[in-house]
Design a protein around this motif. Structure first.
Motif, PDB file in Angstrom:
ATOM      1  N   LYS A 142       0.831  -1.200   0.000  1.00  0.00           N
ATOM      2  CA  LYS A 142       0.000   0.000   0.000  1.00  0.00           C
ATOM      3  C   LYS A 142       0.873   1.260   0.000  1.00  0.00           C
ATOM      4  N   LEU A 143       2.046   1.177   0.658  1.00  0.00           N
ATOM      5  CA  LEU A 143       2.968   2.321   0.680  1.00  0.00           C
ATOM      6  C   LEU A 143       3.537   2.585  -0.708  1.00  0.00           C
ATOM      7  N   LEU A 144       3.981   1.512  -1.387  1.00  0.00           N
ATOM      8  CA  LEU A 144       4.527   1.666  -2.740  1.00  0.00           C
ATOM      9  C   LEU A 144       3.448   2.173  -3.691  1.00  0.00           C
ATOM     10  N   TRP A 145       2.230   1.655  -3.550  1.00  0.00           N
ATOM     11  CA  TRP A 145       1.092   2.096  -4.368  1.00  0.00           C
ATOM     12  C   TRP A 145       0.836   3.595  -4.161  1.00  0.00           C
ATOM     13  N   THR A 146       0.872   4.055  -2.910  1.00  0.00           N
ATOM     14  CA  THR A 146       0.641   5.475  -2.616  1.00  0.00           C
ATOM     15  C   THR A 146       1.718   6.343  -3.271  1.00  0.00           C
ATOM     16  N   LEU A 147       2.969   5.907  -3.177  1.00  0.00           N
ATOM     17  CA  LEU A 147       4.072   6.645  -3.793  1.00  0.00           C
ATOM     18  C   LEU A 147       3.844   6.823  -5.292  1.00  0.00           C
ATOM     19  N   LEU A 200      11.965  -0.285   3.694  1.00  0.00           N
ATOM     20  CA  LEU A 200      11.276   1.001   3.506  1.00  0.00           C
ATOM     21  C   LEU A 200      12.138   1.955   2.669  1.00  0.00           C
ATOM     22  N   ARG A 201      13.455   1.894   2.851  1.00  0.00           N
ATOM     23  CA  ARG A 201      14.348   2.744   2.040  1.00  0.00           C
ATOM     24  C   ARG A 201      14.357   2.293   0.585  1.00  0.00           C
ATOM     25  N   HIS A 202      14.112   1.007   0.357  1.00  0.00           N
ATOM     26  CA  HIS A 202      14.010   0.514  -1.022  1.00  0.00           C
ATOM     27  C   HIS A 202      12.796   1.157  -1.712  1.00  0.00           C
ATOM     28  N   ILE A 203      11.710   1.335  -0.965  1.00  0.00           N
ATOM     29  CA  ILE A 203      10.512   1.979  -1.531  1.00  0.00           C
ATOM     30  C   ILE A 203      10.761   3.456  -1.760  1.00  0.00           C
ATOM     31  N   ASP A 204      11.381   4.089  -0.786  1.00  0.00           N
ATOM     32  CA  ASP A 204      11.642   5.534  -0.884  1.00  0.00           C
ATOM     33  C   ASP A 204      12.940   5.853  -0.148  1.00  0.00           C
TER      34      ASP A 204
END
Length: 493
Positions: A142-147, A200-204
């Motif tokens: 859901k975090l990656l989707w939001t980004l 989480l750093r991989h996502i952002d």
């Protein structure tokens, strides 16, 4: 007269919020209140809710529970909150909700989950690194989707919270999480009980996500005291403590006395869940088994099916049947529904792992296509999914002499007998079917009073002897044949 020790337990679920008032001195539930939520859904798998609805329902359910209990809210010593797992609530730096919460049953982020799973080295890599295999519905995708879908929203994230964390934040102004609910995020290591910051750093890479993480606390710790304005709004004692709370499954474990190895809890709710207590993180090689942390200091190996009373409910509504009429039709149809099989994967499915599956009917002919067989096929199909999950849990070495049954479906004697026969195990209900709300209230008492959790569960969790249901050998054999037919249909997917 015994001095009352009053605690408020809240369970914020998909369909609504339940509140109970528990007198921990006697172990009795004095009052129960409920209020419903609406769902934002679309054909692409979106399942979201507006968090302000949770606050309205929390308030309404609390007022109703206090009224039914006939007690003064000023006597409430502590509050415990149970929440639906995996949901994503994003707040800005003013504590305002940035967008609707994506829920556990949301499959819109399946593509993002797949990419994150590839990054982790597939299910085996995810199990090795995190102790769980991330699945669509977990918070991380859901975090990656939001980004990617809402970059302007992502840029304003100051707090990443699960539903129960958000309710605790509203109550206290503090952003905290506990290990049990955190286990279902997909960015938490269940063996070491720590956030996986590199993921989480991989996502952002900016560090925004790790800066927005809530502070982790132990299950018996308090988040803090209730805020004066919220205490007044709820009609609650302004000195009431707010306990750590937890996910609905973790609180359901406490509310069924499932805090030592040897007990299995099965929930027949919108989704179906089975979980047990373990004192070690024995991570299964089967990705469908989630070895979450418990909210009592150990671990909670668990499987969750996406479709249960939501699927049987759709069939009931299709035929415009009330519950009694539906159960009567289920009873009229023989075991195996005369060859009719339903794969009830209306939401996709997690166990078995078929996120993109849809529901289907098999084995129809001119003589067996009737309402009774379709009703039974819906109940059998959802229960076979739980049997599949229980077999996976048993492969990890879990032993159990009986199953403690909770959730709306547990109130049906027909369904109880079906569970006993399909699982070939005695089932029994707890007297209080709102196990997650009860568990939250018991945890609040544990946190506030310092009394042992074992003593509180012994006093506050009662089994309903009248509901005890044993398997019938003839039916066990007949269901086994129907279950094998179900497995053959699933294999074609």
């Amino acid at each position: 007269m015994t001095q009352q020790n009053l605690y408020l337990g809240i369970d914020c679920g998909t369909q609504g919020t339940k509140a109970i008032v528990l007198d921990a001195a006697t172990g009795k539930v004095l009052g129960l209140g409920a209020a419903s939520h609406t769902l934002i859904s679309s054909a692409n798998g979106r399942r979201e809710q507006a968090p302000h609805e949770w606050l309205d329902a929390f308030t309404e359910a609390t007022h109703r529970a206090l009224q039914q209990a006939g007690v003064d809210g000023q006597d409430i010593l502590a509050i415990g909150v149970s929440g639906q797992q995996h949901g994503l609530v994003l707040l800005d730096d003013q504590g305002q909700v940035l967008r609707p919460a994506k829920l556990w049953c949301d499959t819109e982020t399946s593509a993002e989950n797949h990419r994150l799973l590839d990054y982790l080295g597939g299910e085996s890599g995810s199990l090795e690194r995190l102790g769980v295999a991330i699945a669509p519905g977990y918070t991380v995708s859901k975090l990656l989707w939001t980004l990617e879908q809402h970059p302007a929203v992502f840029a304003r994230i100051a707090h990443i919270l699960l539903p129960h964390d958000y309710l605790n934040y509203w109550l206290t102004g503090r952003a905290c999480a506990e290990y049990g609910d955190a286990s279902g995020t997909g960015y938490f290591n269940v063996r070491t009980r720590e956030w996986d910051l590199p993921l989480l750093r991989h996502i952002d890479a900016s560090g925004r996500l790790e800066a927005a993480l809530p502070h982790l606390i132990e299950a018996d710790q308090a988040v803090g005291r209730i805020l004066p304005a919220i205490a007044e709004h709820l009609g609650i004692n302004p000195n009431a403590l707010v306990s750590s709370g937890g996910g609905d499954n973790m609180m359901g474990a406490i509310g069924t006395g499932n805090i030592t190895p040897g007990v299995i809890t099965m929930s027949l709710g919108s989704s179906g869940t089975i979980y047990a207590c373990a004192d070690q993180p024995n991570v299964s090689a089967q990705a469908s088994v989630a070895t979450f942390c418990s909210s009592s200091g150990g671990w909670l190996p668990l499987i969750c099916t996406m479709n249960l009373t939501n699927a049987t409910g759709v069939v009931r509504e299709l035929f415009e049947l009330d519950l009694a009429a539906f159960n009567t039709l289920v009873e009229q149809s023989p075991i195996g529904a005369e060859g009719v099989s339903m794969l009830p994967f209306l939401n996709g499915e997690r166990v078995p792992a078929l996120p993109h599956a849809s529901g289907s009917l098999h084995g129809l002919n001119m003589t067996n296509l009737n309402r009774a067989n379709l009703c039974r096929a819906a109940v059998e199909g959802t229960t076979f999914g739980l049997r599949y999950g229980l077999d996976l849990l048993r492969q990890t070495g879990l032993q159990s002499h009986s199953i403690r049954l909770i959730g709306g479906g547990s109130k049906s004697p027909v369904w109880r007998q079906m569970v006993a026969d399909i699982m070939n195990t005695e089932v029994i209900c707890t007297e209080q079917s709102e196990a997650a709300a009860l568990g939250a209230a018991i945890q609040a008492a544990w946190c506030q009073s310092g009394e042992s959790l074992e003593a509180l569960c012994t006093r506050c969790v009662s089994l309903d002897a009248d509901s005890s249901t044993r398997p019938s050998a003839t039916s066990v054999s007949a269901y086994q044949q129907a279950y094998e037919r179900y497995q053959q249909h699933v294999a074609t997917l």
